[in-house]
Design an enzyme around this catalytic site. Structure first.
Site, PDB file in Angstrom:
ATOM      1  N   SER A   1       0.841  -1.198   0.000  1.00 28.04           N
ATOM      2  CA  SER A   1       0.000   0.000   0.000  1.00 28.04           C
ATOM      3  C   SER A   1       0.875   1.246   0.000  1.00 28.04           C
ATOM      4  CB  SER A   1      -0.923  -0.004   1.220  1.00 28.04           C
ATOM      5  OG  SER A   1      -0.152   0.281   2.375  1.00 28.04           O
ATOM      6  N   LYS A   2       0.209   2.362  -0.098  1.00 34.13           N
ATOM      7  CA  LYS A   2       0.891   3.668  -0.173  1.00 34.13           C
ATOM      8  C   LYS A   2       1.927   3.854   0.921  1.00 34.13           C
ATOM      9  CE  LYS A   2      -1.701   7.416  -2.301  1.00 34.13           C
ATOM     10  NZ  LYS A   2      -2.573   6.613  -3.130  1.00 34.13           N
ATOM     11  N   ARG A   3       1.604   3.390   2.129  1.00 29.09           N
ATOM     12  CA  ARG A   3       2.521   3.658   3.239  1.00 29.09           C
ATOM     13  C   ARG A   3       3.866   2.952   3.032  1.00 29.09           C
ATOM     14  NH1 ARG A   3       2.151  -0.915   6.733  1.00 29.09           N
ATOM     15  NH2 ARG A   3       0.426  -2.114   5.846  1.00 29.09           N
TER      16      ARG A   3
ATOM     17  N   GLY B   1       5.400   2.714   0.042  1.00 34.53           N
ATOM     18  CA  GLY B   1       6.162   3.415  -0.998  1.00 34.53           C
ATOM     19  C   GLY B   1       5.424   3.314  -2.317  1.00 34.53           C
TER      20      GLY B   1
END
Ligand code: GLU
Length: 466
Positions: free
Chosen positions: A240-242, A244
């Site tokens: 996920s976004k967290r 990278g």
């Protein structure tokens, strides 16, 4: 049988690494076997499938160098064919009309949930006399799926997977508005495109049972299936976004080269001995599905950066110069021909240190700057009054060098350091600060040679007279 693979993305506005890897594997498998790699855009969700979303896919594939061999197939253009096959199944008795209303289906689901069962269609129109149908009422077409026995898929990655047919209900293949469901459209398209191997993410593994039933009902030969384990985040959780970057555009914007991303994604979940860095030709020569692992892969951004460094060093100087020039211009730094020539001249040294195109652009920016430079604090600190005096003498030493090349500059710097009783570094560091504005650059001799005599002297002069 000739190998024909396909990449069949739904346009969502991004090309996720998982999908990018599926595309790469399909491409490599087809090339390895001298077959064809096809592209099908699954754009049946017209609201999401904007031209922009399609372009993101096409651009991403082009950037990765994954060329497909035949005209792109747009699934939305094939609806009449999907309906035709659904009606053929109907005519053959392998499918039937279902007149259930939305309310009835909801009640069916609610009841199943209340009884702790998985929600599934109860087959109420399966054997009902069509004359019971309410006149003119809308209907869906459902597959008359086998109710006993098993559906078995010999997956080339996951091995043999099987499901009891009693577990699968009669799925809708054509909706009341005449549009196909995903399962149906995929089968009809893969068949018509003569796809021999369906290579995709293992989130589609259970779909292959449903799809196998449609192949069987039509009497079509099934393709081989190969379901690739998903790519997880470094901590093993869903990527996920967290964690990278997740999409191809994000990696590109972070200065990752396409060959580095492809090399990394290939190695993520596929192995051939210890081989880490593989050219596209080597990848094609070596790739096969038996090297694909069965467990989920973890994205390792540090490793990707290392692989990117290797590919940067392998990349041609002219290409990197073009990339860096474009990036500088995009940042608002004009790059004229002289500056581009300086960047090219120093590229061999610059790329030795870079981990990404962004690093490389940062490190080349001083070559396109003009006096007065801006100085990093550490560089500023080196420009003490004594060092400025030293640089003034040094300029006199450098000015007559002929030719103004790295070897002659190196000789002159050593001679100068000897004469004034300083170590070479004590001369080179203030000099580097003066001409680059920073404390890091490739060898000072090569750096000055790339700047050229006039610019070198102008930069030193600006310090001494400033
Ligand atoms: N369109 C599907 C997706 O993007 C893939 C279909 C397939 O590969 O069978 O997830």
């Amino acid at each position: 049988m000739s190998v024909r693979t396909r990449f069949a993305p739904s346009p969502t506005g991004l090309l996720h690494v998982g999908n990018a890897r599926a595309a790469l594997f399909n491409f490599l498998f087809a090339r390895h076997h001298g077959g064809a790699f096809l592209l099908r855009i699954e754009d049946t969700d017209r609201a999401r499938s904007t031209q922009h979303a399609v372009d993101v896919l096409l651009d991403g594939l082009a950037w990765m160098g994954l060329e497909w061999d035949e005209p792109t197939v747009y699934q939305s253009a094939r609806q009449a064919r999907h309906a035709e096959v659904a009606h053929a199944l109907l005519a053959a008795g392998h499918a039937y009309r279902c007149y259930c209303t939305a309310d009835e289906l909801r009640a069916m689901r609610e009841q199943a949930t209340a009884e702790g069962r998985a929600p599934r269609y109860d087959g109420r129109w399966r054997d009902r006399d069509p004359s019971d149908a309410p006149a003119g009422a809308p209907f869906t077409i459902r597959l008359r799926a086998p109710q006993s026995g098993e559906t078995v898929v010999h997956d080339l990655v996951q091995g043999e997977v099987r499901v009891a047919n009693a577990e699968l209900d009669d799925m809708i293949i054509l909706r009341a508005d005449g549009t196909p469901t995903y399962q149906h459209a995929v089968v009809v398209d893969d068949h018509d495109m003569a796809v021999s191997h369906v290579i995709r993410g293992d989130d589609h593994l259970t779909n292959s049972f449903r799809q196998a039933q449609i192949y069987a009902a039509m009497g079509w030969q099934r393709p081989e299936f190969a379901h690739l384990p998903l790519i997880h985040g470094p901590d093993g959780g869903k990527l996920s976004k967290r964690h990278g970057a997740q999409s191809v555009v994000e990696f590109r914007d972070q200065g990752i080269l396409p060959e580095a991303l492809c090399n990394y994604l290939l190695r993520l979940g596929w192995g051939h001995g210890d081989a880490e860095i593989l050219s596209r030709e080597e990848q094609i020569a070596l790739f096969d599905l038996d090297g694909v692992g069965r467990s989920a892969a973890r994205m390792d951004y540090v490793k990707l950066a290392q692989v990117n460094g290797v590919w940067l060093r392998r990349a041609g100087d002219a290409r990197l110069t073009a990339e860096v020039t474009n990036a500088l211009i995009a940042r608002g730094t004009p790059v004229d021909e002289t500056a581009a020539a300086r960047i090219l001249a120093l590229m061999g040294g610059l790329k030795e240190r870079a981990k990404s195109l962004l690093d490389l652009t940062d490190s080349a920016a001083f070559l396109a700057a003009s006096v007065p430079l801006t100085f990093e604090p550490k560089a500023q600190a080196l420009l003490s009054p004594e060092n400025r005096m030293m640089l003034r003498d040094l300029a006199a030493e450098l000015s007559p060098i002929e030719p103004f090349d790295a070897a002659a500059i190196d000789t002159a710097l050593r001679r100068f350091a000897d004469r004034v009783g300083l170590k070479l570094g004590q001369v080179a560091q203030p000099l580097r600060a003066a001409v680059t504005g920073s404390t890091m650059s490739p060898g000072i001799d090569a750096t000055l040679a790339a700047l050229g005599r006039d610019e070198t002297l102008a930069r030193i002069g600006a310090i001494c007279n400033g």
